[in-house]
Design an enzyme around this catalytic site. Structure first.
Site, PDB file in Angstrom:
ATOM      1  N   PRO A   2       0.815  -1.210   0.000  1.00  0.00           N
ATOM      2  CA  PRO A   2       0.000   0.000   0.000  1.00  0.00           C
ATOM      3  C   PRO A   2       0.853   1.266   0.000  1.00  0.00           C
ATOM      4  CG  PRO A   2      -0.619  -1.499   1.781  1.00  0.00           C
ATOM      5  CD  PRO A   2       0.637  -2.002   1.211  1.00  0.00           C
ATOM      6  N   GLU A   3       0.556   2.144  -0.912  1.00  0.00           N
ATOM      7  CA  GLU A   3       1.141   3.482  -0.857  1.00  0.00           C
ATOM      8  C   GLU A   3      -0.044   4.441  -0.756  1.00  0.00           C
ATOM      9  OE1 GLU A   3       4.359   4.489  -3.437  1.00  0.00           O
ATOM     10  OE2 GLU A   3       5.069   2.428  -3.545  1.00  0.00           O
TER      11      GLU A   3
END
Length: 269
Positions: A2-3
């Site tokens: 996840p960014e």
DNA sequence: ACAGCTCCCTGCATGC
DNA sequence: TGCATGCAGGGAGCTG
């Protein structure tokens, strides 16, 4: 992993679900993913409900009506979302919040690089977030002032959440490719107009990833099982040894700031 | 003060 | 087929 775009997708999902819900019960299956709550589940929003869901960079904040705040970080492999309470508990589910209407909010994180932090009030959140750089979705003209004087590699600065909040390894490489800047170049050797181009590149990549529902790189998935479609459009990340999509030259790879880094020697200077 | 490194952890790909 | 090995990386914390 996840960014920012993935965290934003999670924020939107959780926000729309939680603001009209009450929390009936909290079950902490692994306390070592929780810091600051003194091992009291009452402090994990039980009974207070959620007043606000905020995001800054890759951090998510759930603000309760009693003023306590829960900060959620997904790390590499974290997932956070709403499922039916009857859904099987998948491995590495560390915290579950039972909601009304037979639903459950779950925090799952196999690698445990993520975690949950309890803060006593909004002031602690403001303080914590004041130490982060500007949000990568909202970079203004002067965002580079904080990093321009640094002698470290520009990629190292992009990965530093105190410089810019929300950029991880994937989008750092992608943004540098789009802006035509070699990841290894020292910040002091990046011109003002290049910082401007980089800021625009970061914003446009983040926005298109959000529009695509977040990328589907390796370990990232939503608890609901849905996937995004951004992966197919990556320029350099994960493509070492393959031809540059612009000039066909073989993409290079080496460690920069301790992270696998891919770039095009011809397109990036 | 700053920059660079190690470490945490599990799942997956690879090689024998 | 099965096992061992290596790699992936966000961020805290340490070192020089």
């Amino acid at each position: 992993m996840p960014e920012l775009p993935e965290v934003e997708a999670v924020a939107r999902e959780v926000r729309s679900a939680l603001l009209r819900s009450s929390i009936i019960d909290v079950h902490v299956r692994r306390w070592d993913v929780v810091t600051g709550a003194a091992r009291r589940r009452e402090r994990l929003l039980l009974g207070s409900g959620v007043r606000e869901v905020l995001r800054r960079g890759k951090q998510l904040a759930l603000c309760g009506h009693d003023d306590a705040v829960i900060v959620v970080q997904l790390g590499m492999t974290g997932a956070f979302g709403i499922v039916a309470a009857s859904a099987p508990i998948e491995p590495h589910t560390h915290v579950t919040w039972r909601l009304d209407r037979s639903r459950e909010l779950r925090f799952v994180d196999p690698r445990r690089f993520g975690g949950i932090t309890w803060l006593k009030d909004r002031h602690e959140l403001v303080d914590r977030w004041s130490r982060l750089g500007p949000d990568a979705l909202d970079l203004h003209g002067d965002w580079s002032a904080r990093v321009a004087a640094s002698r470290r590699a520009i990629k190292a600065a992009l990965l530093d959440q105190h410089a810019v909040a929300g950029v991880g390894n994937i989008y750092a490489d992608e943004a540098l490719a789009l802006a035509g800047i070699r990841p290894q170049r020292a910040c002091t050797r990046v011109a003002r107009h290049e910082f401007d181009a980089l800021g625009h590149a970061i914003g446009s990549i983040m926005r298109s990833a959000i529009a695509g529902g977040g990328s589907t790189i390796r370990t990232y998935r939503r608890l609901s099982g849905e996937t995004g479609a951004f992966q197919a459009s990556l320029r350099v990340y994960g493509r070492a040894g393959e031809p540059c999509r612009v000039c066909s030259r073989t993409l290079q790879s080496e460690l920069v700031a301790g992270r696998t880094t891919v770039w095009c020697d011809a397109c990036q200077r």
